[in-house]
Design an enzyme around this catalytic site. Structure first.
Site, PDB file in Angstrom:
ATOM      1  N   ARG A  73       6.235  -1.429   7.918  1.00 52.63           N
ATOM      2  CA  ARG A  73       5.626  -1.324   9.517  1.00 52.63           C
ATOM      3  C   ARG A  73       6.177  -2.471  10.202  1.00 52.63           C
ATOM      4  NH1 ARG A  73       1.054  -2.411   9.416  1.00 52.63           N
ATOM      5  NH2 ARG A  73       0.888  -3.247   7.503  1.00 52.63           N
ATOM      6  N   TYR A 201      10.392   4.887   8.451  1.00 48.75           N
ATOM      7  CA  TYR A 201       9.433   4.068   7.224  1.00 48.75           C
ATOM      8  C   TYR A 201       7.992   4.378   7.202  1.00 48.75           C
ATOM      9  CZ  TYR A 201       8.470   1.328   3.558  1.00 48.75           C
ATOM     10  OH  TYR A 201       8.050   0.866   2.144  1.00 48.75           O
ATOM     11  N   LYS A 210      -1.303   5.992   8.900  1.00 45.59           N
ATOM     12  CA  LYS A 210      -1.811   5.001   9.403  1.00 45.59           C
ATOM     13  C   LYS A 210      -2.250   5.513  11.128  1.00 45.59           C
ATOM     14  CE  LYS A 210      -2.508   2.540   6.106  1.00 45.59           C
ATOM     15  NZ  LYS A 210      -1.844   1.619   5.263  1.00 45.59           N
ATOM     16  N   HIS A 230      -9.465   1.367   6.347  1.00 49.73           N
ATOM     17  CA  HIS A 230      -8.352   0.939   5.558  1.00 49.73           C
ATOM     18  C   HIS A 230      -8.945   0.471   4.158  1.00 49.73           C
ATOM     19  CE1 HIS A 230      -4.549  -1.465   4.970  1.00 49.73           C
ATOM     20  NE2 HIS A 230      -4.231  -0.250   4.412  1.00 49.73           N
ATOM     21  N   SER A 252      -3.000  -4.831   3.809  1.00 48.32           N
ATOM     22  CA  SER A 252      -1.746  -4.303   3.190  1.00 48.32           C
ATOM     23  C   SER A 252      -1.329  -5.073   2.164  1.00 48.32           C
ATOM     24  CB  SER A 252      -0.797  -3.885   4.234  1.00 48.32           C
ATOM     25  OG  SER A 252      -1.185  -3.258   5.318  1.00 48.32           O
ATOM     26  N   CYS A 254      -2.609  -5.986  -0.803  1.00 49.07           N
ATOM     27  CA  CYS A 254      -3.458  -6.730  -1.207  1.00 49.07           C
ATOM     28  C   CYS A 254      -4.606  -6.365  -2.356  1.00 49.07           C
ATOM     29  CB  CYS A 254      -4.561  -7.440  -0.236  1.00 49.07           C
ATOM     30  SG  CYS A 254      -3.430  -8.755   0.874  1.00 49.07           S
ATOM     31  N   THR A 257      -4.602  -0.129  -4.286  1.00 47.71           N
ATOM     32  CA  THR A 257      -4.210   0.939  -5.206  1.00 47.71           C
ATOM     33  C   THR A 257      -4.509   0.490  -6.719  1.00 47.71           C
ATOM     34  OG1 THR A 257      -2.319   1.445  -3.789  1.00 47.71           O
ATOM     35  CG2 THR A 257      -2.361   1.930  -6.064  1.00 47.71           C
ATOM     36  N   ASP A 279      -6.299   4.192   0.088  1.00 50.96           N
ATOM     37  CA  ASP A 279      -5.830   3.553   1.296  1.00 50.96           C
ATOM     38  C   ASP A 279      -6.699   3.703   2.572  1.00 50.96           C
ATOM     39  OD1 ASP A 279      -3.615   1.742   2.166  1.00 50.96           O
ATOM     40  OD2 ASP A 279      -3.024   3.509   3.383  1.00 50.96           O
ATOM     41  N   ARG A 370       8.356   1.194  -2.263  1.00 51.26           N
ATOM     42  CA  ARG A 370       7.144   1.943  -2.378  1.00 51.26           C
ATOM     43  C   ARG A 370       7.453   3.406  -3.408  1.00 51.26           C
ATOM     44  NH1 ARG A 370       2.244   0.854   0.402  1.00 51.26           N
ATOM     45  NH2 ARG A 370       2.512  -1.216   1.445  1.00 51.26           N
ATOM     46  N   ASN A 497     -10.673  -7.358 -13.193  1.00 53.09           N
ATOM     47  CA  ASN A 497     -11.449  -7.240 -11.940  1.00 53.09           C
ATOM     48  C   ASN A 497     -12.665  -6.458 -12.396  1.00 53.09           C
ATOM     49  OD1 ASN A 497      -9.894  -8.847 -10.369  1.00 53.09           O
ATOM     50  ND2 ASN A 497      -8.421  -7.113  -9.518  1.00 53.09           N
TER      51      ASN A 497
HETATM   52  P1  GTP Z   1      -1.078  -1.130   0.717  1.00 56.87           P
HETATM   53  O1  GTP Z   1      -0.385   0.117   0.178  1.00 56.87           O
HETATM   54  O2  GTP Z   1       0.085  -1.619   1.499  1.00 56.87           O
HETATM   55  O3  GTP Z   1      -2.198  -0.741   1.591  1.00 56.87           O
HETATM   56  O4  GTP Z   1      -1.521  -2.007  -0.382  1.00 56.87           O
HETATM   57  P2  GTP Z   1      -2.455  -2.125  -1.573  1.00 56.87           P
HETATM   58  O5  GTP Z   1      -3.820  -2.627  -1.070  1.00 56.87           O
HETATM   59  O6  GTP Z   1      -2.627  -0.969  -2.130  1.00 56.87           O
HETATM   60  O7  GTP Z   1      -2.081  -3.111  -2.714  1.00 56.87           O
HETATM   61  P3  GTP Z   1      -1.445  -2.665  -4.160  1.00 56.87           P
HETATM   62  O8  GTP Z   1      -2.737  -2.543  -5.094  1.00 56.87           O
HETATM   63  O9  GTP Z   1      -0.269  -2.197  -3.993  1.00 56.87           O
HETATM   64  O10 GTP Z   1      -1.337  -4.307  -4.469  1.00 56.87           O
HETATM   65  C1  GTP Z   1      -0.066  -5.083  -4.022  1.00 56.87           C
HETATM   66  C2  GTP Z   1       0.498  -6.127  -4.653  1.00 56.87           C
HETATM   67  O11 GTP Z   1      -0.777  -7.161  -5.177  1.00 56.87           O
HETATM   68  C3  GTP Z   1       1.061  -5.629  -5.951  1.00 56.87           C
HETATM   69  O12 GTP Z   1       2.099  -6.375  -6.144  1.00 56.87           O
HETATM   70  C4  GTP Z   1       0.140  -5.940  -6.740  1.00 56.87           C
HETATM   71  O13 GTP Z   1       0.864  -6.142  -8.412  1.00 56.87           O
HETATM   72  C5  GTP Z   1      -0.747  -7.203  -6.664  1.00 56.87           C
HETATM   73  N1  GTP Z   1      -2.075  -7.010  -7.178  1.00 56.87           N
HETATM   74  C6  GTP Z   1      -2.882  -6.329  -6.948  1.00 56.87           C
HETATM   75  N2  GTP Z   1      -4.117  -6.462  -7.586  1.00 56.87           N
HETATM   76  C7  GTP Z   1      -3.858  -7.787  -8.023  1.00 56.87           C
HETATM   77  C8  GTP Z   1      -4.765  -8.608  -8.686  1.00 56.87           C
HETATM   78  O14 GTP Z   1      -5.965  -8.290  -8.939  1.00 56.87           O
HETATM   79  N3  GTP Z   1      -4.454  -9.921  -8.910  1.00 56.87           N
HETATM   80  C9  GTP Z   1      -3.084 -10.345  -8.652  1.00 56.87           C
HETATM   81  N4  GTP Z   1      -2.785 -11.621  -8.934  1.00 56.87           N
HETATM   82  N5  GTP Z   1      -2.075  -9.395  -7.901  1.00 56.87           N
HETATM   83  C10 GTP Z   1      -2.727  -8.236  -7.640  1.00 56.87           C
HETATM   84  C1  SPV Z   2       0.115  -0.517   4.461  1.00 52.86           C
HETATM   85  O1  SPV Z   2       0.968  -1.130   5.002  1.00 52.86           O
HETATM   86  O2  SPV Z   2      -1.426  -0.480   4.627  1.00 52.86           O
HETATM   87  C2  SPV Z   2       0.479   0.857   3.854  1.00 52.86           C
HETATM   88  C3  SPV Z   2       1.862   1.202   3.764  1.00 52.86           C
HETATM   89  O3  SPV Z   2      -0.428   1.239   3.026  1.00 52.86           O
HETATM   90  S1  SPV Z   2       2.054   2.148   5.190  1.00 52.86           S
HETATM   91  O4  SPV Z   2       2.226   3.391   5.084  1.00 52.86           O
HETATM   92  O5  SPV Z   2       3.599   1.720   5.489  1.00 52.86           O
HETATM   93  O6  SPV Z   2       1.248   1.722   6.109  1.00 52.86           O
HETATM   94 MN    MN Z   3      -2.331   0.565   3.422  1.00 51.53          MN
END
Ligand code: GTP
Ligand code: SPV
Ligand code: MN
Length: 585
Positions: A73, A201, A210, A230, A252, A254, A257, A279, A370, A497
């Site tokens: 983004r 993208y 979004k 979000h 994002s 963090c 997922t 999300d 992704r 967690n």
């Molecule tokens: P968006 O799709 O961008 O909104 O991201 P999201 O909030 O769904 O994040 P996602 O679960 O994909 O995790 C993002 C990154 O953080 C990945 O590389 C994960 O492996 C890492 N991650 C997720 N949970 C944890 C955790 O509990 N501890 C650590 N150290 N890393 C984590």
């Molecule tokens: C984010 O950035 O929070 C995502 C990926 O979930 S995107 O769809 O590019 O916004």
């Molecule tokens: Mn997101």
């Protein structure tokens, strides 16, 4: 409603208007059928836009490599186009509708010459839900169409929901020339319109996500009395079989997922996490005084790096069929690969730009690479994920990526204090948006890039929604990302967690021991189950303590942030701020 009928109503008029502007060679009304998907994918394979992956290990999976300058983004090119600047607020880029017309409309002139124009009707939310909303995205990107087919309920379903009405979000998307200088993602919340040009993208181009489900929907939700957030939604099942639903907002990349698909450690028999969404959550106060949430999406656009059989086995299990991968690396035998997949990089690995990797060089997969996968293929998908009435939320969790300051978990004192905690969130930036990574910035409710209006008004709306709830969810804050002086994570994260979720659930049920602090209620050392964990010496102390000096600094930063809002800052939040400052003395 058949497409032929739709073509005659307000939708057809708009499509005609866009055709006159963009001059496509051909117009395709998408039905959302499997045959149509296969045809679009087949054409992309022929043109090289998609690369089929190993048909034995990854049937019906494809790799897409986006333009190297179009991988995340772009917040600097994202605007809210309200008639008055104050309504966009100090945290959004603003462009007047007149300026948008002047600067951006001309970029669409003839932009689809030589291309196909796809009309993509989509439904956000479960079929048959009164909370669901229709959007129509016009796009010249077949990659966008294929992703929208996975991420939303696309085509006929959406037209059926729309009927002959004109109540749909109009999204006009074109790849344009992909030049970042001519890239704009504009939102007109007052008339439910989106203009996106110059990017193919994710969040810039899949307009249901979004742009619609957060920026436009947050505006609509304020008018109608609900929240577009979000947030992931999960169902936490205890050994007695009782399920409580939790919504959690992390910025994002963090951990949404990952938390939504959590697999409990072996030491927790009988515990289970059900995935409702990863999300976005649309949350409505119900007539029973509880808050009810739906996931408007139908798939996951998830971060690949860091996903492995150890960290997220549920995701891994859904990534071997029917997936579109974007900007991952690929092994010589056609399997997707990324950093943190927990498999050594094989010789002959090809990076996200199609170059042969030399070991130890740059990242092979783009850090924001992704996967796009259907929710149906997720092994932990909740039996209630498509319930038209949604699921009742017992707890809301805010969280950030903070190497310092924020403890592992704390509970707010009240709804208003919880809104203050959400408003005071800060997090280190990630690769999900272009720009520097690892810089702490304030990101209220993880909505900084996604709130479609003045964030002061948004906080006011949160307070007013809370006032309408007889049983408001308890509000918590978590941080999985505290590090030691040598940069190692203090908390194991991922499946572990669950230990934090377990304490949160105990608090929801009214038990669970707490230690009061100026920032909120922390678990006592005994209340957080760490059996079987071997934390580094001092790690738990650091994770469960509150450093007043660090929080005083935090308070100052928060003050500066709040001050931008002037009289749009709700009084109740100003009061929470004062009370917090007094507690920190
Ligand atoms: P968006 O799709 O961008 O909104 O991201 P999201 O909030 O769904 O994040 P996602 O679960 O994909 O995790 C993002 C990154 O953080 C990945 O590389 C994960 O492996 C890492 N991650 C997720 N949970 C944890 C955790 O509990 N501890 C650590 N150290 N890393 C984590
Ligand atoms: C984010 O950035 O929070 C995502 C990926 O979930 S995107 O769809 O590019 O916004
Ligand atoms: Mn997101």
């Amino acid at each position: 409603m058949p497409a032929t009928m739709a073509q005659q109503g307000p939708l057809g008029d708009w499509v005609d208007e866009v055709c006159r502007l963009t001059q496509p060679d051909k117009v395709v009304w998408c039905t959302g059928s499997e045959e149509e998907y296969q045809a679009i994918v087949g054409e992309m394979v022929r043109t090289g836009t998609l690369i089929p992956l190993n048909a034995d290990s990854h049937p019906a999976c494809y790799l897409h490599r986006s333009h190297h300058s179009d991988v995340a983004r772009t917040e600097q090119s994202t605007f809210i186009c309200t008639s008055r600047k104050e309504d966009a607020g100090p945290t959004n880029n603003w462009m007047s509708p007149a300026e948008a017309q002047e600067r951006v409309a001309k970029l669409y002139q003839g932009c689809m010459r030589g291309r196909k124009l796809y009309v993509v009707p989509y439904l956000m939310g479960p079929v048959g839900s009164s909370y669901s909303r229709v959007g129509v995205e016009i796009t010249d990107s077949p990659y966008v169409v294929a992703n929208m087919r996975i991420m939303t309920r696309m085509g006929k379903t959406a037209l059926d929901h729309l009927g002959s009405g004109a109540d749909f979000v109009k999204g006009l998307h074109s790849l344009g020339d992909l030049n970042p200088e001519r890239r704009f993602i504009l939102h007109f919340p007052e008339d439910h319109r989106i203009w996106s040009i110059g990017s193919g993208y994710g969040g810039n181009a899949l307009l249901g996500k979004k742009c619609h489900a957060l920026r436009i929907a947050s505006w609509v939700g304020r008018q109608e009395g609900w929240l577009a957030e979000h947030m992931l939604i999960l169902g936490l099942q205890d050994p007695a079989g009782e399920v409580h639903y939790i919504a959690a907002a992390f910025p994002s990349a963090c951990g949404k997922t990952n938390l939504a698909m959590l697999v409990p450690p072996a030491a927790f028999p009988g515990w289970k996490v059900w995935t409702v969404g990863d999300d976005i959550a649309w949350m409505h106060p119900g007539s029973d005084g509880r808050l009810w949430a739906i996931n408007p999406e139908a798939g996951f656009f998830g971060v690949a790096p860091g996903t492995s059989p150890k960290t997220n086995p549920n995701a891994m299990a859904m990534l071997n069929r029917g997936v579109i991968f974007t900007n991952v690396a690929v092994t010589p035998d056609g399997r997707p690969w990324w950093e943190g997949i927990d498999e050594p990089a094989p010789p002959g690995l090809v990076d996200w730009q199609g170059r042969l990797c030399s070991p130890g060089r740059e990242k092979s997969a783009h850090p924001n690479s992704r996967f796009t996968a259907s929710a149906r293929n997720c092994p932990s998908i909740s039996p209630s994920w498509e319930d038209p009435k949604g699921v009742p939320i017992s707890a809301i969790i805010f969280g950030g990526r903070r190497a310092r300051v924020a403890p592992l978990v704390y509970e707010s004192f009240s709804w208003a204090h919880g809104v203050f905690v959400g408003a005071g969130m800060a997090s280190e930036t990630t690769a999900a948006a272009t720009g520097a990574v690892g810089v702490v910035r304030r990101d209220p409710m993880a909505m900084l890039p996604f709130c479609g209006y003045n964030m002061g008004d948004y906080w006011g709306h949160w307070l007013s929604v809370g006032a309408r709830l007889k049983q408001p969810p308890k509000i918590f804050h978590v941080n999985w990302f505290r590090t030691s002086a040598d940069g190692k994570y203090l908390w194991p994260g991922y499946g572990e967690n669950l230990r934090v979720l377990q304490w949160i659930l105990s608090r929801v049920k009214g038990s669970g021991k707490t230690a009061e602090s100026p920032i909120g209620l922390l678990p006592t050392r005994e209340a957080l189950n760490v059996d079987g964990l071997k934390p580094a010496p001092g790690a738990l102390d650091a994770l469960l303590s509150v450093d007043r000096v660090a929080w005083q600094q935090e308070l100052k930063d928060q003050r500066k942030f709040f001050d931008q809002f002037g009289d749009r800052l709700p009084r109740a939040l100003a009061k929470e701020y004062e009370a917090f400052a007094a507690r920190l003395q």
